[in-house]
Design an enzyme around this catalytic site. Structure first.
Site, short mmCIF file in Angstrom:
data_model
loop_
_atom_site.label_atom_id
_atom_site.label_comp_id
_atom_site.label_asym_id
_atom_site.label_seq_id
_atom_site.Cartn_x
_atom_site.Cartn_y
_atom_site.Cartn_z
N LYS A 75 -4.75 -2.06 4.58
CA LYS A 75 -4.48 -2.06 3.13
C LYS A 75 -5.19 -0.93 2.39
O LYS A 75 -4.70 -0.42 1.39
CB LYS A 75 -4.84 -3.41 2.51
CG LYS A 75 -3.80 -4.48 2.79
CD LYS A 75 -3.97 -5.68 1.86
CE LYS A 75 -2.86 -6.69 2.06
NZ LYS A 75 -2.99 -7.42 3.35
N GLU A 83 -3.28 -8.34 -8.82
CA GLU A 83 -3.52 -9.74 -8.52
C GLU A 83 -3.86 -9.81 -7.04
O GLU A 83 -3.62 -8.89 -6.28
CB GLU A 83 -2.27 -10.58 -8.79
CG GLU A 83 -1.16 -10.44 -7.76
CD GLU A 83 -0.42 -9.11 -7.83
OE1 GLU A 83 -0.41 -8.51 -8.92
OE2 GLU A 83 0.11 -8.68 -6.80
N SER A 90 -2.73 -4.61 12.57
CA SER A 90 -2.93 -4.31 11.15
C SER A 90 -4.35 -4.62 10.65
O SER A 90 -4.80 -4.02 9.68
CB SER A 90 -1.90 -5.03 10.29
OG SER A 90 -1.91 -6.42 10.59
C1 LIG Z 1 -1.95 -8.17 3.96
C2 LIG Z 1 -1.92 -8.05 5.43
C3 LIG Z 1 -0.70 -8.02 6.15
C4 LIG Z 1 0.65 -8.20 5.49
O1 LIG Z 1 1.02 -7.22 4.60
P1 LIG Z 1 2.12 -6.12 4.90
O2 LIG Z 1 2.35 -5.49 3.59
O3 LIG Z 1 3.34 -6.80 5.45
O4 LIG Z 1 1.54 -5.20 5.90
C5 LIG Z 1 -0.74 -7.85 7.53
N1 LIG Z 1 -1.91 -7.72 8.18
C6 LIG Z 1 -3.10 -7.77 7.55
C7 LIG Z 1 -4.35 -7.63 8.34
C8 LIG Z 1 -3.15 -7.92 6.15
O5 LIG Z 1 -4.33 -7.96 5.52
#
Ligand SMILES: *Cc1c(COP(=O)(O)O)cnc(C)c1O
Length: 406
Positions: free
Chosen positions: A102, A124, A389
């Protein structure tokens, strides 16, 4: 590469169009008083994304502050265990500063706010992940940061609330209605419509009105650009498949954008939660229909009244009743295949990656790992690249309390 009449060698330049449309999806469905503010952001972004100064500054920040490029790791033991010869690899966004992807778009958004001469960023947050990433970026640039959060979520997400406050953000408690994410979105929008002269609204994924799906994709594209070059450097070829989880869709768009013009199969994994009954999952592209919410046209899960439906997933970052308009477009086109993974398989993958590879994944990312394992069993040979992610520290207490040690 041409796919169903769309030329992918120029795709990223041509989509979205000037009004923010990917085919019929996207656009900017917001109150008239905010149209001018969104146009100001779009204009500023169009100028800045071509500016050497902006690009070099972002490149420097990625390296010196975020710790990029993040590596790719070969999951040798997990691949051996699957035993079909297919090799699994992970792009390590868990090693990006703050432990997830993010920050890639938050740093871009706040740098844009600074170039526009704004003093404050507004957003938010639900589980608090976007709030923490934005508060981090705001601290780095010396900007004020107001985070709107439902009272219920504030209670549930105490560590993230503490992080935001330590980073200097104001966490504003929203007590209307159910006092969760939806009410926080409404409150943040009201604040923004009063403060847009000195503030910008920072959206946390490839969702919302134009230009956010475009900007957030472009800021996350660093993941795909790095991953493609690193993977070829490691193995001499492209992966056969790329897998990523889809909530709003930013980490998946980031990595997919690097491979859209390649003969690589792309898989977006949605959360099936407890099952396919409405309210038990958040698989919007798999089970949803076309509709407008939160300022954009996409595919969404609706209740009987046509309002965004209640959704559920064990991964709080995935429980959103829609996905970005570009995903809806790539879904209809068939360029990306979307499929689902439930809570149980996700928890198994969470423990398996931890035990076999020494990487504790975020529950969101564990969805992608679980899907890649299944895909590897059907493929026979080849290589799968998974976008990891984020890291799982935020989920450990919850997993142990609810599922025990497996
Ligand atoms: C917020 C988040 C997501 C989901 O958000 P996307 O916009 O679909 O990427 C996925 N993995 C993690 C670790 C997150 O914090």
């Amino acid at each position: 590469m041409k796919f169903k009449d769309i030329e992918f060698s120029t795709y990223l330049k041509n989509f979205p169009d000037a009004n923010g449309y990917f085919g019929k999806y996207g656009g900017c469905y917001i109150p008239p008083e905010l149209q001018a503010a969104m146009r100001e952001i779009a204009d500023a972004y169009h100028t800045i994304c071509k500016s050497r100064k902006f690009i070099n500054e972002l490149r420097r920040i990625r390296q010196e502050f975020q710790g990029r490029p993040t590596p790719i790791s070969h999951l040798e033991r997990l691949s051996d265990r699957i035993g079909t010869g297919v090799q699994l690899y992970v792009k390590r966004e868990d090693l990006n500063h703050t432990g997830a992807h993010k920050l890639n778009h938050c740093m871009g958004e706040v740098l844009l706010a600074k170039f526009m001469g704004k003093k404050k960023v507004i957003a938010e947050t639900g589980a608090g992940q976007h709030g923490v990433a934005l508060a981090t970026a705001a601290a780095y640039f010396g900007m004020e940061c107001d985070i709107y959060m439902g009272a219920v979520d504030i209670k549930k997400q105490a560590p993230n609330v503490a992080r935001m406050k330590i980073l200097g953000a104001r966490v504003i408690k929203v007590t209307d209605g159910l006092a969760t994410l939806k009410e926080a979105v409404d409150a943040a929008f009201v604040a923004y419509s009063q403060e847009y002269n000195e503030a910008i609204y920072c959206i946390g994924s490839v969702v919302g009105p134009h230009p956010f799906p475009l900007m957030v994709r472009d800021f996350q594209a660093v993941v795909g650009v790095e991953a493609r070059e690193q993977f070829i450097g490691m193995t001499g070829e492209l992966p056969d498949a790329v897998v990523a989880c889809v909530g709003g869709g930013s980490n998946s768009m980031g990595i997919f954008s690097g491979f859209l013009n390649d003969p690589v199969d792309l898989y977006g994994v949605e959360p099936l939660g407890r099952g396919s009954k409405m309210g038990d999952h958040a698989a919007s592209l798999t089970y949803g229909e076309e509709g407008v919410m939160h300022g954009f046209n996409s595919i969404m899960l609706k209740d009987e009244r046509g309002e965004p439906a209640p959704v559920y997933s064990v991964a709080s970052g995935l429980d959103y009743p829609s996905s970005g308009p570009e995903h809806a477009f790539l879904h209809d086109l068939g360029r990306v295949k979307y499929d689902v993974v439930g809570d149980e398989e996700t928890i198994d993958a969470f423990f398996e990656l931890s035990r076999m590879e020494g990487i504790i994944p975020a529950l969101e990312s564990a969805h992608a790992v679980a899907y890649a394992k299944k895909l590897a069993r059907t493929m026979g040979k080849g290589a799968i690249l998974i976008n990891l992610s984020g890291r799982g520290d935020k989920d450990m207490d919850y997993v142990i309390e609810k599922y025990g040690i497996r």
